[in-house]
Design a protein around this motif. Structure first.
Motif, PDB file in Angstrom:
ATOM      1  N   PRO A 130       0.834  -1.206   0.000  1.00  0.00           N
ATOM      2  CA  PRO A 130       0.000   0.000   0.000  1.00  0.00           C
ATOM      3  C   PRO A 130       0.869   1.257   0.000  1.00  0.00           C
ATOM      4  O   PRO A 130       1.955   1.286   0.586  1.00  0.00           O
ATOM      5  N   LEU A 131       0.383   2.299  -0.637  1.00  0.00           N
ATOM      6  CA  LEU A 131       1.133   3.554  -0.698  1.00  0.00           C
ATOM      7  C   LEU A 131       1.358   4.124   0.696  1.00  0.00           C
ATOM      8  O   LEU A 131       2.419   4.701   0.970  1.00  0.00           O
ATOM      9  N   TYR A 132       0.393   3.971   1.586  1.00  0.00           N
ATOM     10  CA  TYR A 132       0.523   4.507   2.944  1.00  0.00           C
ATOM     11  C   TYR A 132       1.756   3.933   3.635  1.00  0.00           C
ATOM     12  O   TYR A 132       2.451   4.635   4.368  1.00  0.00           O
ATOM     13  N   ARG A 133       2.031   2.664   3.389  1.00  0.00           N
ATOM     14  CA  ARG A 133       3.229   2.049   3.968  1.00  0.00           C
ATOM     15  C   ARG A 133       4.486   2.518   3.241  1.00  0.00           C
ATOM     16  O   ARG A 133       5.511   2.801   3.866  1.00  0.00           O
ATOM     17  N   PHE A 134       4.396   2.613   1.926  1.00  0.00           N
ATOM     18  CA  PHE A 134       5.578   2.932   1.130  1.00  0.00           C
ATOM     19  C   PHE A 134       6.149   4.314   1.439  1.00  0.00           C
ATOM     20  O   PHE A 134       7.361   4.498   1.460  1.00  0.00           O
ATOM     21  N   ILE A 135       5.294   5.301   1.684  1.00  0.00           N
ATOM     22  CA  ILE A 135       5.758   6.692   1.759  1.00  0.00           C
ATOM     23  C   ILE A 135       6.607   6.987   2.984  1.00  0.00           C
ATOM     24  O   ILE A 135       7.343   7.974   3.005  1.00  0.00           O
ATOM     25  N   GLY A 136       6.550   6.172   4.007  1.00  0.00           N
ATOM     26  CA  GLY A 136       7.393   6.379   5.169  1.00  0.00           C
ATOM     27  C   GLY A 136       6.789   7.322   6.203  1.00  0.00           C
ATOM     28  O   GLY A 136       5.804   8.024   5.955  1.00  0.00           O
ATOM     29  N   ALA A 137       7.424   7.357   7.368  1.00  0.00           N
ATOM     30  CA  ALA A 137       6.869   8.072   8.520  1.00  0.00           C
ATOM     31  C   ALA A 137       6.770   9.575   8.287  1.00  0.00           C
ATOM     32  O   ALA A 137       5.795  10.216   8.703  1.00  0.00           O
ATOM     33  N   GLU A 138       7.761  10.173   7.628  1.00  0.00           N
ATOM     34  CA  GLU A 138       7.762  11.629   7.467  1.00  0.00           C
ATOM     35  C   GLU A 138       6.545  12.109   6.688  1.00  0.00           C
ATOM     36  O   GLU A 138       5.886  13.085   7.073  1.00  0.00           O
ATOM     37  N   LEU A 139       6.223  11.431   5.594  1.00  0.00           N
ATOM     38  CA  LEU A 139       5.043  11.824   4.824  1.00  0.00           C
ATOM     39  C   LEU A 139       3.753  11.378   5.506  1.00  0.00           C
ATOM     40  O   LEU A 139       2.724  12.057   5.389  1.00  0.00           O
ATOM     41  N   ARG A 140       3.790  10.277   6.226  1.00  0.00           N
ATOM     42  CA  ARG A 140       2.581   9.856   6.945  1.00  0.00           C
ATOM     43  C   ARG A 140       2.174  10.890   7.991  1.00  0.00           C
ATOM     44  O   ARG A 140       0.986  11.046   8.290  1.00  0.00           O
ATOM     45  N   HIS A 141       3.160  11.620   8.540  1.00  0.00           N
ATOM     46  CA  HIS A 141       2.844  12.656   9.527  1.00  0.00           C
ATOM     47  C   HIS A 141       2.044  13.804   8.912  1.00  0.00           C
ATOM     48  O   HIS A 141       1.441  14.599   9.643  1.00  0.00           O
ATOM     49  N   GLN A 142       2.038  13.890   7.587  1.00  0.00           N
ATOM     50  CA  GLN A 142       1.266  14.933   6.906  1.00  0.00           C
ATOM     51  C   GLN A 142      -0.204  14.537   6.735  1.00  0.00           C
ATOM     52  O   GLN A 142      -1.003  15.335   6.235  1.00  0.00           O
TER      53      GLN A 142
END
Length: 250
Positions: A130-142
């Protein structure tokens, strides 16, 4: 999208089936197949590693090299994916394999990362997870915490709206560069399993490229529409042993 496992994108070379890879002392055998036209929707001509036959993301390749990189896509599939212990496809696996390609050839992976970000990730297309996993923590914080349940297109659309396309592309490029670096320890361990020196991958890649050129010349001269055999890599050189045909060596 290929099915993934908890270990994606890493593979243990010793656990791969013999139809994909055989480790024999200081010799590695990689089964490979050729078709003049593959039934893949593209009508591609060329070779595939048998390890990748069931992966719809992998397109057949010839010995043709492109741009400033002196080796073909098939060498990349063999040395930077398979023998590094990375899955043959998926954006995380490709980010890691491109880092290995860069170390082997001196190429810059950034343009490829940027192309992947613009052409695939910005449209919500990610292979392997899933893209949510791929993008990493820094982008998930957005994103809000509920984004963990969103589909890929919703995730990327929210990031595009919040950051803008250009800023998002650059953050995705940095993310893929980080993934590339993170894959190096596994690549080093995998090469140790092969018995070959990791530091000699440049030389090995060029030798394998010359072998592929011979393989292409042979199928062209014989007018073959399909064939199969093994690429054998040893300390003293490389060879292709056809199931029905000659032994080619460099």
């Amino acid at each position: 999208m290929m099915a993934t496992t908890d270990s994606y994108p890493f593979r243990e070379l010793r656990l791969l089936p013999g139809s994909s890879l055989r480790l024999r002392g200081r010799c590695v055998s990689i089964p490979a197949s050729y078709r003049a036209t593959w039934p893949d929707g593209f009508g591609a001509r060329g070779w595939k590693l048998d390890a990748n036959l069931d992966d719809p993301e992998i397109i057949a390749a010839t010995s043709d090299a492109s741009g400033t990189i002196p080796t073909s896509v098939l060498v990349h599939d063999a040395l930077d994916h398979l023998l590094c212990g990375f899955a043959p496809s998926g954006h995380r696996a490709e980010a890691m394999a491109l880092e290995q390609l860069a170390r082997r050839t001196g190429s810059d992976p950034t343009p490829d990362y940027r192309q992947m970000a613009r052409e695939d990730l910005l449209t919500g297309q990610v292979v392997g997870e899933p893209l949510y996993r791929f993008i990493g923590a820094e982008l998930r914080h957005q994103l809000p915490t509920t984004a963990a349940d969103w589909d890929d297109r919703s995730v990327v659309n929210a990031l595009r709206e919040r950051l803008g396309d250009e800023a998002l592309v650059e953050q995705l490029v940095q993310r893929m560069a980080g993934l590339g670096h993170a894959g190096r320890p596994h690549a080093l361990l995998s090469w140790r399993v092969t018995g070959f020196a990791y530091a000699r991958r440049t030389e090995l890649g060029l030798r394998l490229q010359r072998l592929l050129e011979q393989m292409d010349a042979w199928v062209d001269a014989e007018g073959l529409t399909e064939t199969a055999g093994e690429i054998r890599i040893g300390q003293g050189g490389c060879a292709f042993v056809a199931d029905q045909g000659p032994r080619l060596e460099v």
